[in-house]
Write a protein that holds these residues in place. Structure first.
Motif, short mmCIF file in Angstrom:
data_model
loop_
_atom_site.label_atom_id
_atom_site.label_comp_id
_atom_site.label_asym_id
_atom_site.label_seq_id
_atom_site.Cartn_x
_atom_site.Cartn_y
_atom_site.Cartn_z
N ASP A 21 0.84 -1.20 0.00
CA ASP A 21 0.00 0.00 0.00
C ASP A 21 0.87 1.25 0.00
OD1 ASP A 21 -2.33 -1.44 0.09
OD2 ASP A 21 -2.54 -1.30 2.27
N TYR A 23 0.40 5.66 0.23
CA TYR A 23 -0.47 6.82 0.41
C TYR A 23 0.32 8.07 0.05
CZ TYR A 23 -3.06 3.35 2.99
OH TYR A 23 -3.73 2.21 3.33
N VAL A 38 1.04 12.12 -9.13
CA VAL A 38 0.61 10.76 -9.46
C VAL A 38 1.32 10.29 -10.72
CG1 VAL A 38 -1.36 9.35 -10.21
CG2 VAL A 38 -1.60 10.91 -8.28
N LEU A 52 1.19 1.11 -11.38
CA LEU A 52 0.20 1.81 -10.57
C LEU A 52 -1.16 1.60 -11.23
CD1 LEU A 52 -0.53 3.78 -8.26
CD2 LEU A 52 -0.25 5.62 -9.90
N ARG A 54 -4.59 2.68 -11.58
CA ARG A 54 -5.47 3.82 -11.27
C ARG A 54 -6.87 3.37 -10.88
NH1 ARG A 54 -4.40 9.50 -13.50
NH2 ARG A 54 -2.15 9.54 -13.69
N LYS A 56 -7.67 0.88 -9.06
CA LYS A 56 -7.67 0.49 -7.65
C LYS A 56 -7.28 1.64 -6.74
CE LYS A 56 -6.77 -4.45 -7.98
NZ LYS A 56 -5.85 -5.51 -7.56
N SER A 57 -6.88 2.75 -7.32
CA SER A 57 -6.48 3.91 -6.53
C SER A 57 -7.72 4.72 -6.16
CB SER A 57 -5.52 4.79 -7.34
OG SER A 57 -4.36 4.06 -7.68
N LYS A 58 -7.60 5.51 -5.11
CA LYS A 58 -8.70 6.35 -4.66
C LYS A 58 -8.15 7.72 -4.30
CE LYS A 58 -11.77 2.81 -3.75
NZ LYS A 58 -11.34 1.97 -4.80
N GLU A 59 -8.97 8.73 -4.51
CA GLU A 59 -8.62 10.09 -4.11
C GLU A 59 -9.63 10.54 -3.06
OE1 GLU A 59 -8.09 14.52 -6.05
OE2 GLU A 59 -9.51 13.14 -6.98
N ILE A 78 -8.90 8.22 -11.55
CA ILE A 78 -8.90 7.85 -10.13
C ILE A 78 -10.20 8.36 -9.52
CG2 ILE A 78 -7.76 8.16 -7.90
CD1 ILE A 78 -5.12 8.41 -9.38
#
Length: 170
Positions: A21, A23, A38, A52, A54, A56-59, A78
């Motif tokens: 993970d 952050y 990013v 990476l 995107r 599965k990424s979160k903002e 994202i």
């Protein structure tokens, strides 16, 4: 959990990495640079044979209550969310932890029921207390120094009520 500083265009941001993970923490004053940061992470990832994802990424954007500041545009690809689970702690965009406390108390209630069942089947009090401390109490206290200062008095009373109820069951 190591905190690594990276510099992008002479601006200071922080990347917090834990296992697989990561952050990216961007202060409000630098929010316009989030997309380029990013992109820089994607470039670094490709250079290091990583990807990476995107999707599965979160903002998440943390805002002060009653803030009139307009939110920046979302980062392409994202999704922007109102809450996120980071290392087992649910954090909302308004920095309230009511959802985290609700999830934790629900989980602990199931464990408390299991302890009552063990007691009914004859498990002795010292072992019940040890199991309570290692399962329920540890779950409640997990990361408490990070979130306790953000809890409302109502949330604190919910936690205290659960502990009083647990004491009666013990």
């Amino acid at each position: 959990m190591p905190v690594h500083r990276i510099h992008i265009k002479n601006l200071r941001t922080y990347i917090v990495k834990f296992a697989d993970d990561m952050y990216l923490v961007v202060p409000e004053s630098l929010s316009l640079t989030a997309e380029s940061e990013v992109t820089s992470i994607e470039v670094w990832s490709k250079r290091n044979n990583l990807n990476l994802n995107r999707a599965k990424s979160k903002e998440i954007i943390f805002v002060k209550p009653r803030s009139k500041t307009p939110l920046p545009q979302p980062i392409p690809g994202i999704p922007r969310v109102e809450m996120i689970k980071a290392l087992g702690v649910t954090i909302c965009s308004n920095l309230k932890f009511s959802m985290h406390i609700s999830e934790t108390l629900a989980s602990c209630s199931h464990s408390l029921y299991a302890l009552r069942t063990l007691r009914a089947h004859g498990l002795c009090t010292p072992l019940i207390s040890q199991i309570f401390a290692s399962t329920i109490l540890s779950r409640i206290l997990y990361c408490a120094p990070a979130w306790w200062g953000f809890t409302s008095s109502e949330d604190q009373m919910r936690l205290e009520a659960f502990l009083r109820k647990s004491k009666k069951a013990d």
